[in-house]
Design an enzyme around this catalytic site. Structure first.
Site, PDB file in Angstrom:
ATOM      1  N   SER A 184       7.486   4.496  -0.769  1.00 50.05           N
ATOM      2  CA  SER A 184       6.484   4.888   0.230  1.00 50.05           C
ATOM      3  C   SER A 184       7.163   5.546   1.426  1.00 50.05           C
ATOM      4  CB  SER A 184       5.685   3.668   0.685  1.00 50.05           C
ATOM      5  OG  SER A 184       5.107   3.030  -0.437  1.00 50.05           O
ATOM      6  N   GLY A 211       5.287   4.695  -8.763  1.00 47.48           N
ATOM      7  CA  GLY A 211       6.094   3.487  -8.995  1.00 47.48           C
ATOM      8  C   GLY A 211       5.220   2.234  -9.014  1.00 47.48           C
ATOM      9  N   HIS A 212       4.320   2.124  -8.031  1.00 43.76           N
ATOM     10  CA  HIS A 212       3.419   0.956  -8.010  1.00 43.76           C
ATOM     11  C   HIS A 212       2.524   0.949  -9.252  1.00 43.76           C
ATOM     12  CE1 HIS A 212       4.060   1.640  -3.555  1.00 43.76           C
ATOM     13  NE2 HIS A 212       4.381   0.368  -3.667  1.00 43.76           N
ATOM     14  N   GLY A 219       0.818  -1.205   0.000  1.00 44.66           N
ATOM     15  CA  GLY A 219       0.000   0.000   0.000  1.00 44.66           C
ATOM     16  C   GLY A 219       0.852   1.254   0.000  1.00 44.66           C
ATOM     17  N   GLN A 224      15.326  -8.025  -3.305  1.00 42.39           N
ATOM     18  CA  GLN A 224      14.037  -8.704  -3.111  1.00 42.39           C
ATOM     19  C   GLN A 224      13.615  -9.407  -4.401  1.00 42.39           C
ATOM     20  OE1 GLN A 224      10.409  -7.112  -0.966  1.00 42.39           O
ATOM     21  NE2 GLN A 224       9.875  -6.485  -3.034  1.00 42.39           N
TER      22      GLN A 224
HETATM   23  O1  PAF Z   1       8.030  -4.680  -1.853  1.00 42.33           O
HETATM   24  C1  PAF Z   1       7.071  -4.735  -1.047  1.00 42.33           C
HETATM   25  O2  PAF Z   1       6.237  -3.819  -0.948  1.00 42.33           O
HETATM   26  C2  PAF Z   1       6.927  -5.937  -0.134  1.00 42.33           C
HETATM   27  O3  PAF Z   1       8.162  -6.383   0.313  1.00 42.33           O
HETATM   28  C3  PAF Z   1       6.104  -7.080  -0.762  1.00 42.33           C
HETATM   29  C4  PAF Z   1       6.798  -7.663  -1.985  1.00 42.33           C
HETATM   30  C5  PAF Z   1       4.734  -6.586  -1.128  1.00 42.33           C
HETATM   31  C6  PAF Z   1       5.945  -8.222   0.257  1.00 42.33           C
HETATM   32  O4  PAF Z   1       5.286  -7.780   1.406  1.00 42.33           O
END
Ligand code: PAF
Length: 282
Positions: free
Chosen positions: A187, A37-38, A32, A154
């Site tokens: 964020s 970017g999202h 959230g 990640q």
């Molecule tokens: O990148 C993120 O916002 C978080 O690490 C994810 C991939 C949603 C996992 O909670």
């Protein structure tokens, strides 16, 4: 309207209906506090599949007790509006009990690419990320899942988990969205004061300078030291890492030069109470 569902059963029912109609599905996992970017991840997914599902879940398992889980910005109504504006079809917003039912006892245990950098600075982080992302992939069963390169390690960890566990999904990495001055959108930028926000541009600037120096033949160690010094001079109070690494497995590169290696510069540094991370291809 972007439909909101809160249970795995509703999510699966919708995805099943789309797949039965021959429509492919893309998942965009988020915590959230959505920003451009999202939304760029949603748009990238839309170029590859017909239907998009964004999940919003601030995952307690990836925060250590002293970290910012309670302070992490939350605002479902605004997130839903932004997803609507991007044409996202479904928002999956489970609560903690739906995600981690009473007695939850299973965690993904990682080695390898998860160990250095973020893994060293935040030992609980990737186990929590891998566990929740694996759950989301099994819950939604998407054809693709899109993650930002902003969280480069990640992304590499998730690629590894997906390959190791034979999860039937294509992991797609999306380029980092940046503000006009070059700061990566995050964020957590919301935590920065106006003065800190002005200073934050030193992070991408120092990274670009280090990459240019190494490409011009500077020793990696010298460029890393100069980058850390530039961040300290700009007011960053601590640099967790500012490292050139192998772009795939994030192992260390030799001290001298890139030697044709596919390299990535990754950095994490503290400006006041805010920890910023970034990475760039080198
Ligand atoms: O990148 C993120 O916002 C978080 O690490 C994810 C991939 C949603 C996992 O909670």
């Amino acid at each position: 309207m972007t439909r909101i569902v809160r249970t795995v059963a509703e999510l699966r029912e919708q995805v099943r209906a789309w797949k039965a109609a021959g429509e492919q599905v893309g998942l965009i996992p988020t915590m959230g506090a959505l920003h451009e970017g999202h939304l760029s991840l949603v748009r990238l997914a839309q170029t590859k599949v017909k239907r998009t599902v964004a999940s919003v879940f601030v995952n307690p398992k990836q925060f250590a007790p002293h970290e910012d889980f309670d302070a992490y910005p939350r605002g479902e109504a605004r997130d839903a509006e932004l997803l609507e504006s991007a044409g996202c079809d479904l928002l999956f917003a489970p609560n903690a009990a739906e995600m981690y039912p009473q007695g939850f006892s299973t965690t993904i245990n990682l080695t390898g690419v998860s160990e250095p950098l973020e893994g060293a600075a935040r030992p609980q982080f990737f186990g929590g990320v891998a566990t929740v992302v694996t759950k989301l992939l099994i819950q939604a069963q998407p054809d693709i899942a899109v993650f930002g390169e902003k969280d480069y390690q990640q992304l590499q960890v998730i690629r590894r988990v997906t390959r190791d566990l034979d999860l039937p999904v294509e992991i797609v990495g999306a380029p980092t969205a940046r503000a006009e001055d070059g700061l990566a959108l995050s964020s957590r930028n919301a935590y920065l004061s106006a003065q800190e926000r002005a200073a934050a541009v030193a992070l991408p600037d120092a990274m670009k300078a280090a990459i240019a120096a190494v490409q011009a033949g500077e020793r990696i160690e010298t460029a890393e030291a100069a980058g850390k010094a530039a961040l300290a001079a700009a007011g960053f109070r601590q640099v967790d890492y500012f490292d050139f690494r192998d772009a795939d497995d994030l192992s260390r590169l030799g001290p001298d030069a890139l030697n044709g290696a596919k390299a990535r510069l990754l950095a994490a540094a503290w400006l006041g109470k805010t920890r910023l991370i970034d990475n760039m291809g080198a």
